[in-house]
Design an enzyme around this catalytic site. Structure first.
Site, mmCIF file in Angstrom:
data_model
loop_
_atom_site.group_PDB
_atom_site.id
_atom_site.type_symbol
_atom_site.label_atom_id
_atom_site.label_comp_id
_atom_site.label_asym_id
_atom_site.label_seq_id
_atom_site.Cartn_x
_atom_site.Cartn_y
_atom_site.Cartn_z
ATOM 1 N N LYS A 279 0.807 -1.214 0.000
ATOM 2 C CA LYS A 279 0.000 0.000 0.000
ATOM 3 C C LYS A 279 0.847 1.273 0.000
ATOM 4 C CE LYS A 279 -4.100 -0.672 0.457
ATOM 5 N NZ LYS A 279 -5.210 -1.089 -0.444
HETATM 6 N N1 PMP Z 1 -4.063 -7.464 1.701
HETATM 7 C C1 PMP Z 1 -3.847 -6.553 2.661
HETATM 8 C C2 PMP Z 1 -3.117 -6.988 3.880
HETATM 9 C C3 PMP Z 1 -4.330 -5.247 2.520
HETATM 10 O O1 PMP Z 1 -4.120 -4.349 3.478
HETATM 11 C C4 PMP Z 1 -5.062 -4.918 1.357
HETATM 12 C C5 PMP Z 1 -5.649 -3.533 1.235
HETATM 13 N N2 PMP Z 1 -6.950 -3.428 1.755
HETATM 14 C C6 PMP Z 1 -5.274 -5.907 0.383
HETATM 15 C C7 PMP Z 1 -4.744 -7.163 0.587
HETATM 16 C C8 PMP Z 1 -6.073 -5.647 -0.872
HETATM 17 O O2 PMP Z 1 -5.440 -4.746 -1.744
HETATM 18 P P1 PMP Z 1 -6.305 -3.738 -2.601
HETATM 19 O O3 PMP Z 1 -6.924 -2.754 -1.630
HETATM 20 O O4 PMP Z 1 -5.334 -3.067 -3.501
HETATM 21 O O5 PMP Z 1 -7.352 -4.495 -3.324
#
Ligand code: PMP
Length: 469
Positions: free
Chosen positions: A60
């Site tokens: 992120k």
């Molecule tokens: N895994 C984790 C640990 C996350 O923090 C996130 C973000 N919510 C995701 C997966 C999913 O990623 P995205 O928000 O880009 O779909």
């Protein structure tokens, strides 16, 4: 600088040698690591994109920086401003790091489902963190979405990053994660497997890879309790799909704008239990300490294994680091308490096998106590779950109804919500009976057993467990 050395100016340093002006320069360019044991049953070659190498230990960081820099360019985020966001932790960490370097303040709202370690880490980076209840509708004023929106209105010179609908999120992955994977695999990627939360990672990366090679298949990993899979397959936003789940970071109870359903070929649902077990297995089998959504992605990859052929290349994203889960999946007591530990012996599946396949009878919160009494006696129930708009919000036991009616017979015409107790806990149908038995106590007289793939729920009481023992 070692004492006695001459001070060195940054201009003298060869920046190509892994030297940076500040920590933000270290975001991205993460390694692709081949998985050798956990994927032994898969014919294709599988690589993990290990995003723990980012400075905030998660993928992120990429989108957090991109959202901030786009907001600066658009004049939405001004010097000395405050960044506000609803975040489960990882986006907050990315925003907090960039805020330190760039001189902004941060206020985050998060849910009480998140690991306390994640909240403590955000506070260590100087952010103010407000913890909100998980199990309420997004529109509810107490939800972490609503609280962050209110804070933006009330805080001067503030900007809400809004990772769900801010398309700078998927754009970050279109411009960095996608090209990195393309170059690292030398264009040989055939399948991308990604846990989906805001949708930024899968849709940005997937869009780039499909533009390069239209045959690349994009597999989204979803959780039971989330709306994505059903929406992709039927076009229906089904509120009945929504219920509390444990897996962190993926699945949603609404449709974020960053999820472009045309990019994702298929969503695969994974249970909380399998996600937790595989989070531990990745460490044990590969020596990679990744987080809970990586466990979910690996469990999903194994469920999908017949789709991956010999000679093909699969890339799976490991979003964050295992340190964030030391109090949960990496804590043996927690695994036992949740019923996720793998132990020999019968499971809940055997206890419910002779129960009525009709599934579960529940009452709505505004049904009368009188109606509840009739329903319990007709069905010979000693307890019953209470639902509101399909969400399990409470329960009622025979003992509680009896005590209340004796105290005040007029209560019979009141709605059950006036008497309702805590909702029954959900457990996975694969839970070993030896772990399930201690979950049934006088305060928690029943559990709801979920058969996720079959979409069935059963109620199990102490009496059912006794019969089996
Ligand atoms: N895994 C984790 C640990 C996350 O923090 C996130 C973000 N919510 C995701 C997966 C999913 O990623 P995205 O928000 O880009 O779909």
């Amino acid at each position: 600088m070692v004492s006695g050395d001459k001070p060195i100016s940054i201009e003298m340093i060869d920046m190509s040698r892994n030297v940076f002006d500040n920590i933000l320069g270290t975001i991205g360019d993460t390694p692709l690591v081949r998985l050798n044991r956990i994927t032994a049953s898969i014919d294709a070659t599988v690589y993990a994109k290990v995003e723990t190498f980012n400075p905030g230990n998660s993928i992120k960081d990429r989108m957090a920086l991109r959202m901030i820099e786009d907001a600066e360019r658009q004049g939405l985020l001004k010097p000395g401003g405050t960044i506000i966001e609803g975040t489960s932790g990882n986006t907050g960490m990315g925003l907090a790091i960039a805020a330190i370097v760039k001189g902004y303040k941060c206020i985050f709202t998060t849910t009480d489902k998140q690991s306390p370690e994640k909240v403590d880490a955000l506070r260590a980076f100087g952010a103010e963190v407000i913890v909100c209840p998980t199990d309420v509708d997004p529109e509810d004023p107490r939800s972490y979405y609503s609280v962050s929106s209110r804070l933006v209105r009330e805080t001067p010179n503030s900007w809400k990053a809004n990772q769900y609908d801010n398309l700078s999120n998927s754009q970050a992955h279109y411009e960095s994660t996608g090209p990195e994977i393309w170059e690292q695999t030398e264009g040989r990627i055939d399948h991308l497997v990604v846990g989906v939360g805001t949708g930024g990672t899968i849709c940005g990366t997937g869009r780039y890879l499909k533009e390069k090679k239209p045959g690349v298949k994009i597999w989204g990993i979803d959780t039971y309790g989330s709306v994505f899979k059903k929406y992709k397959e039927t076009g229906v936003f089904d509120k009945n799909e929504i219920y509390p789940y444990v897996t962190e970071g993926i699945g949603e109870d609404f449709l974020p704008q960053n999820v472009d359903f045309s990019v994702v070929d298929h969503f695969e649902k994974v249970t909380d239990r399998d996600a937790a077990i595989f989070t531990r297995e990745i460490v044990k089998q590969e020596g990679i300490w990744a987080g809970n959504s990586a466990g979910s992605a690996i469990a999903g990859l194994l469920q999908l294994k017949d789709n991956f052929r010999k000679g093909e290349t699969v890339v799976v994203i490991f979003h964050d680091h295992g340190t964030r889960y030391v109090g949960k999946m990496f804590n043996p007591q927690w695994m036992r308490m949740m019923g996720y530990e793998t132990v020999e012996g019968p499971t809940a599946r055997e206890l419910v096998k002779n129960k009525r396949a009709a599934g579960l009878v529940s009452l709505e919160t505004d049904a009368t106590v009188d109606h509840a009494i009739r329903c319990m006696s007709e069905n010979d129930f000693s307890q019953i779950p209470i639902a509101q708009n399909g969400r399990m919000v409470g329960s009622l036991s025979e003992a509680a109804v009896y005590a209340a009616v004796i105290r005040d017979p007029k209560i019979r015409t009141e709605p059950v919500k006036t008497l309702m107790q805590k909702p029954f806990r959900f457990v996975d149908i694969e839970t070993p009976v030896s772990l399930l038995a201690p979950m049934i106590t006088p305060e928690h007289p029943a559990v709801l057993v979920r058969d996720f793939p079959a979409d069935r729920t059963y109620i199990l009481t102490g009496y059912d467990v006794l019969k089996a023992l």
